[in-house]
Enzyme design. Sequence first.
Site, PDB file in Angstrom:
ATOM      1  N   HIS A 170     -12.643 -53.920 -85.904  1.00 27.02           N
ATOM      2  CA  HIS A 170     -12.903 -54.107 -87.324  1.00 27.02           C
ATOM      3  C   HIS A 170     -12.511 -55.482 -87.854  1.00 27.02           C
ATOM      4  O   HIS A 170     -12.655 -55.745 -89.047  1.00 27.02           O
ATOM      5  CB  HIS A 170     -12.192 -53.014 -88.122  1.00 27.02           C
ATOM      6  CG  HIS A 170     -12.866 -51.678 -88.036  1.00 27.02           C
ATOM      7  ND1 HIS A 170     -12.883 -50.933 -86.882  1.00 27.02           N
ATOM      8  CD2 HIS A 170     -13.563 -50.972 -88.955  1.00 27.02           C
ATOM      9  CE1 HIS A 170     -13.545 -49.806 -87.096  1.00 27.02           C
ATOM     10  NE2 HIS A 170     -13.970 -49.808 -88.344  1.00 27.02           N
TER      11      HIS A 170
ATOM     12  N   SER B 147     -17.886 -48.006 -85.777  1.00 26.69           N
ATOM     13  CA  SER B 147     -16.821 -47.336 -86.509  1.00 26.69           C
ATOM     14  C   SER B 147     -17.056 -45.828 -86.572  1.00 26.69           C
ATOM     15  O   SER B 147     -17.064 -45.167 -85.537  1.00 26.69           O
ATOM     16  CB  SER B 147     -16.694 -47.956 -87.910  1.00 26.69           C
ATOM     17  OG  SER B 147     -15.540 -47.495 -88.571  1.00 26.69           O
TER      18      SER B 147
ATOM     19  N   GLU C 139     -10.812 -49.243 -80.056  1.00 25.72           N
ATOM     20  CA  GLU C 139     -10.364 -50.059 -81.182  1.00 25.72           C
ATOM     21  C   GLU C 139      -9.991 -49.136 -82.330  1.00 25.72           C
ATOM     22  O   GLU C 139     -10.447 -47.997 -82.393  1.00 25.72           O
ATOM     23  CB  GLU C 139     -11.452 -51.064 -81.593  1.00 25.72           C
ATOM     24  CG  GLU C 139     -12.796 -50.466 -81.942  1.00 25.72           C
ATOM     25  CD  GLU C 139     -12.969 -50.204 -83.429  1.00 25.72           C
ATOM     26  OE1 GLU C 139     -12.076 -50.568 -84.210  1.00 25.72           O
ATOM     27  OE2 GLU C 139     -13.996 -49.612 -83.796  1.00 25.72           O
TER      28      GLU C 139
END
Length: 342
Positions: free
Chosen positions: A313, A115, A245
């Site tokens: 996620h 992330s 993503e």
Amino acid sequence: MRYPHSLPEHGCLGFIAPSFGCAIEPYHSAFLRGLDVLRSRGYRTVTGPNALLSEGVGISNTADACGEEVNDFFSRPDLDAIISCGGGELMCTILDYVNFDALREKVPKWFMGFSDNTNLSFLLPTLCDTAAIYGPCAPVFGMEPWHPVVHDSLALLSGLTDCIESYGHWQLEGGKDEEHPYAPYHTTKETILKKLPENASRIHMEGRLLGGCLDVLSVLAGTEYDRVPAFTERYSADGILWFLEACDLNPFDIQRALWKLAHCGWFRNARGFLIGRPLHFGEELMGLNQYNAVTNILGTYKLPIIMDADLGHLPPSMPLIIGAYGMLDCVGNDIRIQFKKR
């Protein structure tokens, strides 16, 4: 491309918090249990000064303190690999305090994070020609029992595998909370891939793996940390296999971000695109959804696109070696990626 030495059987793992620290539940308990589990497996562990802090805004501490922790841990000869304590929001603010010139000259170490940690896992290969792993953060090692993705991540760090396969099912809603910090993934949804070309029974793609969290990449694009066009040109013979993503981005945000990256020249020499499940899964705004938000931009390249992959996620997310040469085979809804450290 420089590849760090594999984590040895009784090696030493360092844990830093360049984004959020493990200061609150359920991350605090999961992190501490993960340390116990890793030590029970014979590993030594070292925690950085920011690992358990929540004194910054969007990061564990002040930007300069977080940057100094990164510089220090990559300089320590006693550490074999470094794992981030968590994602977050403003890791980009520490970059002015990370000495990338020094990191480029040091003996490389594996860094693994997810992330917001794209700020480091992406810049290590593009600025320093040093491979990194886009994989889970430290609290995942406290999961009970371990999901296969945790075993796979440790195997990549240890050099015990050069191949990752998708997992078949994913989690839309999890059970991990303050009262259940060790809860495993609740993988009740079957992985069903969307592809271009549509209805392709088999897709094969090869190229130098590059990517991460689109929220972060769209911020880095166009800054002094953006050396992507030079990187893609340097590895033009291999081509680039992009994996992307999204976390907080809605469909409009996704299309805007991809448009920006395209206009910054990032997708020259692309060989294909692997797109993970967005956190805003299933959201549609004015006819725009997670699929046409991608294909409206990336479809113009006339390259293979695989969407809703085990990446992102909504776990599990396949750990990937950024900077390695990847050979991807997709048959039906199954993905297999082999890494070559060349």
